[in-house]
Design an enzyme around this catalytic site. Structure first.
Site, PDB file in Angstrom:
ATOM      1  N   HIS A  38      25.475  23.773 -13.021  1.00  0.00           N
ATOM      2  CA  HIS A  38      24.348  24.004 -12.602  1.00  0.00           C
ATOM      3  C   HIS A  38      24.077  25.162 -11.425  1.00  0.00           C
ATOM      4  O   HIS A  38      23.531  26.305 -11.786  1.00  0.00           O
ATOM      5  CB  HIS A  38      23.321  22.512 -12.201  1.00  0.00           C
ATOM      6  N   LYS A 105      20.403   9.448 -15.487  1.00  0.00           N
ATOM      7  CA  LYS A 105      20.064   7.846 -15.313  1.00  0.00           C
ATOM      8  C   LYS A 105      19.333   8.048 -13.881  1.00  0.00           C
ATOM      9  O   LYS A 105      20.105   9.007 -13.365  1.00  0.00           O
ATOM     10  CB  LYS A 105      21.602   7.016 -15.175  1.00  0.00           C
TER      11      LYS A 105
END
Lengths: 195, 299
Positions: A38, A105
């Site tokens: 990222h 998650k």
């Protein structure tokens, strides 16, 4: 609550039909990305560069797999979700490069939720710690971008068939399963132990 | 025939491979029980996926979870302890990584550079406990998931802040669990360290959930009652497996404690994911080896 099986790439109109609680299975090309990938994407875009991968209509999996090098290519050993909250600052960046579904998650925050509404995206919860089971749906590892970041942090591309089940936990209508559960639970704690 | 270094080396290599490809039998038993008692369908499906994944990992000899977590080795030893355990463990971790049992996840804390084999400064972390006269050496390895670590918390309470019937303490723990929600891979094990100073409380919290049997009961009735009440209340929050709802939020709550200074009550909360990859070995001087809470083949 419905169960859907979709082919990647996806369109915002389809994703807008998903509702919190739906179950989804995916077929097609999935990319992994965690913290370092990222950061790398942000750097390239902020410098006006082109990303080496096309994520238009794509699926981003917050995951770092275990892979083994073979004579030709790679073997997926196991792959499972990592904690998505670390990627919260990148919600808009990911939306602007065309990502439609995020698998991870633990869920994401309000900044991501608003981005999902604005761009027709959804967040999918995978069963945590179930990396052997998920790897069974990986048909082929297509390649790796930024291998210098290390096995976990590099961006892996792989083909999946019947990848799932994933629970739609944050939808494009602004609902978050995590937020709803948290609000109910917070009331209980305050009842039990008032400040 | 006494205990040979080569035997220790080989047992530790086997231990690491077994621990990575299984979860400890106490955790597995609690998961099974939780599935039987779970009323929500989605939560039951999640628990079934987890158990299926554990079974599959054993069958195909693959790591249960892609994340190897962070390795800590707990050692209990007596006067005759002479084994270079850090070297043995470090070599065993590197070879298990090369074989695909552990993803290379250990990096420099600032540059984030990865050696590619889980080697690194002070890795694995060793915690030693000297017990005078102990005639065996006990080693435990715990690969504790680090998504879970993101939710850990520490607070230094005053006497007043502990609250009536420890309500302030209980609220802090429940708020911490709620803030964590799905992040630490529930159903969680929760370690709580109380007392000492913050570093002591933090170590106690990690050790309590890493080394104790998740089914046991605290020997001190005060802490046993606190563990039971917290477990019950956590499971009433509705966070559920994976954080998407259900009754099974925690499998165990374990408290470790130490006396502290009269001005303070340090409390540390340490999360463990459901993937309890841990187990121990007890080496006796005559060459006997006993396994402790080791899952997988031979369990």
């Amino acid at each position: 609550m419905k169960t859907v099986r979709w082919e990647i790439p996806l369109k915002a109109e389809m994703v807008r039909k998903l509702e919190v609680g739906d179950i989804i299975y995916l077929n097609g090309l999935v990319y992994t990305a965690r913290d370092m990938a990222h950061l790398k994407m942000r750097t390239i875009i902020s410098e006006g560069g082109m990303l080496p991968v096309n994520l238009e209509g794509g699926v981003l999996f917050h995951a770092g797999p275990v892979v083994k090098k073979r004579d030709e290519g790679w073997e997926m050993v196991v792959v499972g979700p990592t904690t998505s909250m670390r990627m919260e600052p990148f919600a808009k960046l990911v939306a602007e490069i065309g990502v439609k579904l995020i698998i991870g998650k633990g869920g994401m925050g309000e900044y991501s939720q608003q981005t999902f509404v604005d761009h027709g995206m959804a967040y999918l919860q995978a069963a945590p710690g179930c990396a052997v089971k998920l790897a069974q749906s990986v048909e082929k590892v297509l390649g790796v971008t930024w291998p210098e970041l290390g096995m976990a942090e590099a961006m892996w591309a792989f083909e999946v068939r019947n990848f799932g089940p994933f629970v739609v936990a944050m939808d494009a209508a602004g609902r978050s399963l995590y937020r709803e559960i948290t609000e109910t639970a917070q009331k209980k704690i305050t009842d039990w132990f008032p400040l | 025939m006494g205990l040979e270094l080569e035997q220790v080396r080989s047992e530790i290599n086997k231990l690491i491979r077994r621990v990575c490809t299984s979860i400890s039998p106490d955790c597995l038993e609690l998961l099974k029980k939780a599935r039987e008692g779970e009323t929500e369908e989605r939560a039951r499906n999640m628990l079934e996926a987890m158990m299926e994944n554990v079974a599959l990992a054993g069958e195909v000899n693959k790591p249960v979870c892609q994340s190897p977590g962070y390795p800590t080795v707990y050692v209990r030893f007596g006067n005759s302890f002479q084994i270079d355990l850090p070297a043995i463990f470090s070599e065993a971790l590197i070879s298990a990584t090369k074989e695909g049992y552990l993803r290379p996840s250990i990096v420099h804390p600032l540059t984030r550079a990865n050696n590619g084999d889980n080697s690194g400064e002070a890795v694995p972390n060793f915690e030693y406990e000297f017990i005078p006269g102990l005639d065996y050496v006990e080693v435990w390895i715990s690969f504790k998931g680090c998504g879970a670590e993101l939710a850990n918390a520490v607070k230094v309470f005053t006497t007043e802040q502990l609250g009536k019937n420890f309500s302030g303490l209980k609220r802090f723990i429940l708020d911490t669990v709620l803030r964590a929600s799905g992040i630490p891979c529930p159903p969680i094990g929760l370690g709580i360290g109380i007392g000492g100073q913050i570093d002591v409380a933090a170590k106690l919290s990690r050790k309590a959930i890493s080394v104790r049997d998740w089914r046991d009961r605290h020997p001190d009735p005060l802490f046993a009652a606190l563990e039971e009440e917290l477990l019950e209340k956590i499971n009433q929050l509705g966070i559920g497996p994976a954080g998407t709802g259900g009754r099974t939020t925690a499998l165990a709550v374990k408290i470790g404690w130490a006396s502290t200074h009269t001005a303070i009550a340090p409390v540390a909360v340490n999360f463990h994911c459901w993937v309890a990859r841990r187990g121990g070995l007890r080496f006796y001087p005559d060459g006997r080896v006993e396994t402790l809470l080791v899952g997988g083949q031979g369990a």
